[in-house]
Scaffold this active site. Structure first.
Site, short mmCIF file in Angstrom:
data_model
loop_
_atom_site.label_atom_id
_atom_site.label_comp_id
_atom_site.label_asym_id
_atom_site.label_seq_id
_atom_site.Cartn_x
_atom_site.Cartn_y
_atom_site.Cartn_z
N ASP A 85 0.84 -1.19 0.00
CA ASP A 85 0.00 0.00 0.00
C ASP A 85 0.88 1.25 0.00
O ASP A 85 1.89 1.32 0.71
CB ASP A 85 -0.89 -0.02 1.25
CG ASP A 85 -1.83 1.16 1.32
OD1 ASP A 85 -2.68 1.27 0.42
OD2 ASP A 85 -1.71 1.95 2.27
N GLU A 114 14.78 -15.48 -0.47
CA GLU A 114 15.22 -16.59 0.37
C GLU A 114 14.17 -17.70 0.44
O GLU A 114 14.50 -18.83 0.80
CB GLU A 114 15.49 -16.09 1.79
CG GLU A 114 16.64 -15.11 1.93
CD GLU A 114 16.74 -14.58 3.35
OE1 GLU A 114 16.08 -15.17 4.25
OE2 GLU A 114 17.45 -13.58 3.56
#
Length: 560
Positions: free
Chosen positions: A226, A275
């Site tokens: 956002d 990751e």
């Protein structure tokens, strides 16, 4: 800060139950769920996570690839959940962390991915950090995590600068200090209940990296960020020198928006995301002056997608559409990012109503317009959008052809901007009315206890029940379009279209063996029959190698 029992985090391999399609996000169709208006499981009139979970088979059958959930975090709801009080808890209105965990697991089992909202520009004024900052007073380390400043004027009675809130009025609110005296001011680019974080403070970055890992460990497949163009403010918080700043938004780089410093944050975040297995993604809500600046957010080491607001704001006009399509593809190609296409969301008037009105009225419209015209154009615009290279977003209910509810009584409105002068128009409630599932019932199948915003009479005839299996219905058009899109090799990912010669007012392009023609005019046009018709948003006729394409109609052909 969480007040709920912690769910056992799903292992990072949880997304393995979803198809391991490489670069899935480059051509994904992502469905936006506004949780409070989607489905209510407990009859309190408010949608919730369990309601979403029970409707996941519907979304799978619709044919979307992923579900983006608007905020469901613990919140006082001053701005419909975009004022977060605890980023690691679910608001009791929506359920618990266990409900979120169950939703994620069920979605994965159905082959759907889950994207959650992240709100890093500001918190709620009920967030623990901000409450501590107020209590500790001027000069405290806690205040450094936000933008607290002394006021101007003889007694500090004037705001520190001339910035205006997106919701209207000053972007600053003065606090009463612990000793009861008028004190410092704090920055809030949105509502006063949404103080802006100071991203120059290292604790803010540390906290959000931890929040990312929390939800990634829960198994979410990505984040919609956002106000992704916010967070970083120009050094010294300089005056803007204008008192009609809202008119400048989207046209200029502002000292509080689209600052270059945001990109260092996203490069850090991208390393965390990479990751994790399963190709998790970031999506930016970035209002920028140009699509070229939007492209900065999706460079290879930053975010994956950015909303294409330039396309959302384009009128139903062939020349305008060709221009924004070309500019979008040209801007995304150098950074290797997919274009995105979107027609509606929770902040703008539904496109079935925007297209029902004359061009030039903006993206928040209070007029119903010509309903039949708007629906015809909306259906055609959907097929055009789904034919373009890249990823597409569908806002809940647009697959039903829902119009905006433009006649809500003043006393039921809840958009915070509605109650503030000189801000956004404040009529976003019209696109947030709970969607209808059945022909009858207290809320047309939304729930057993009514709905938090009133639904119009006749809403049942637009419901999922009413349209399912109905030839020519908008719901069946979406289902068929998404099925054809997935099955057609020349649709989906890509970075270019081949424009075809076409009459004025007609968009026509080729992608391999596929051809799309969209007639944006008010009259039928004659076009070559480009092969076998795959799908059309209206009735077309063909004879002697020529096709008659009606007004405001899009056709898909294939030569394969």
């Amino acid at each position: 800060m969480s007040q709920q029992p912690s769910a056992a985090p799903a292992p990072t391999s949880a997304v393995a139950t979803v198809s391991e399609r490489h670069d899935w996000w480059r051509d994904a169709v992502i469905y936006q769920v506004y949780p409070r208006s989607f489905a209510d499981s407990n009859g309190d009139g408010m949608g919730d996570l369990e309601g979403v979970r029970t409707r996941l088979p519907y979304l799978r059958d619709l044919g979307v690839d992923a579900v983006w959930l608007s905020p469901f975090y613990a919140s006082p709801q001053a701005d419909a959940g975009y004022d977060v009080a605890d980023y690691r808890a679910v608001d009791p209105m929506f359920g618990t962390l266990l409900d979120a965990d169950a939703l994620i697991r069920d979605a994965h089992a159905l082959g759907l991915r889950i994207i959650v909202d992240l709100v890093p520009n500001h918190s709620s004024d009920q967030y623990e950090w901000f409450r501590r900052a107020l209590a500790e007073g001027p000069g405290s380390p806690s205040r450094d995590r936000y933008h607290f400043r002394p006021g101007k004027g003889k007694n500090g009675e004037l705001p520190p600068n001339d910035w205006e809130s997106i919701f209207g009025g000053p972007a600053w609110t003065r606090v009463t200090e612990p000793d009861g005296t008028p004190g410092e001011w704090y920055l809030h680019l949105f509502a006063p209940e949404q103080p802006d974080f100071n991203w120059e403070h290292p604790a803010v970055g540390d906290e959000f990296r931890s929040i990312l890992r929390f939800w990634l460990d829960m198994g979410v497949d990505g984040f919609r960020i956002d106000v992704a163009h916010g967070m970083v403010k120009a050094e010294g918080l300089p005056d803007l020198g204008s008192h009609e700043q809202l008119k400048l938004l989207g046209n200029d780089v502002m000292p509080f928006f689209d600052q270059d410093g945001v990109h260092a944050i996203y490069r850090q975040w991208r390393r965390i995301l990479d990751e994790y297995s399963g190709e998790r993604i970031f999506v930016a809500e970035a209002w920028t002056p140009t699509v070229e600046r939007t492209a900065n957010y999706v460079r290879p080491d930053e975010l994956h997608q950015a909303f294409n607001f330039q396309y959302l704001g384009t009128h139903w006009d062939a020349e305008e559409l060709r221009t924004v399509i070309d500019r979008t593809l040209d801007a995304m190609r150098p950074v290797g990012a997919p274009a995105t296409w979107v027609l509606s969301n929770h902040d703008v008037t539904r496109h079935a109503t925007r297209f029902a009105n004359p061009a030039g009225l903006g993206t928040q419209i209070r007029l119903a317009g010509d309903r039949a015209l708007g629906l015809r154009r909306a259906r055609a615009a959907t097929l055009l959008m789904l034919a373009l290279p890249g990823s597409a977003y569908v806002y809940q209910g647009e697959e039903l052809g829902l119009p905006d509810v433009v006649d809500l009584p003043d006393e039921v409105r809840q958009d915070p901007a509605y109650f503030r002068g000189a801000g956004q128009d404040g009529f976003r409630d019209g696109c947030r009315v709970p969607i209808p599932w059945t022909r009858e019932g207290s809320s047309y199948g939304f729930g057993t206890g009514g709905s938090w915003l009133p639904q119009p009479a006749g809403w049942g005839e637009l419901s999922v029940e009413a349209q399912t299996g109905e030839p020519g219905s908008t719901l069946e058009l979406y289902r068929e379009a998404l099925t054809v899109r997935r099955a057609t090799a020349d649709l989906g990912a890509g970075d270019a279209v081949e424009w075809l010669r076409a009459p004025e007012g007609v968009v026509a392009f080729r992608r391999g063996e596929f051809v799309c023609v969209a007639n944006t005019t008010g009259e039928s046009v004659a076009m070559p029959a480009y092969g076998r018709v795959l799908l059309a948003s209206g009735e077309i006729t063909e004879a002697a190698g020529e096709a008659k394409v009606p007004a405001d109609t899009t056709v898909w052909w294939t030569r394969a």
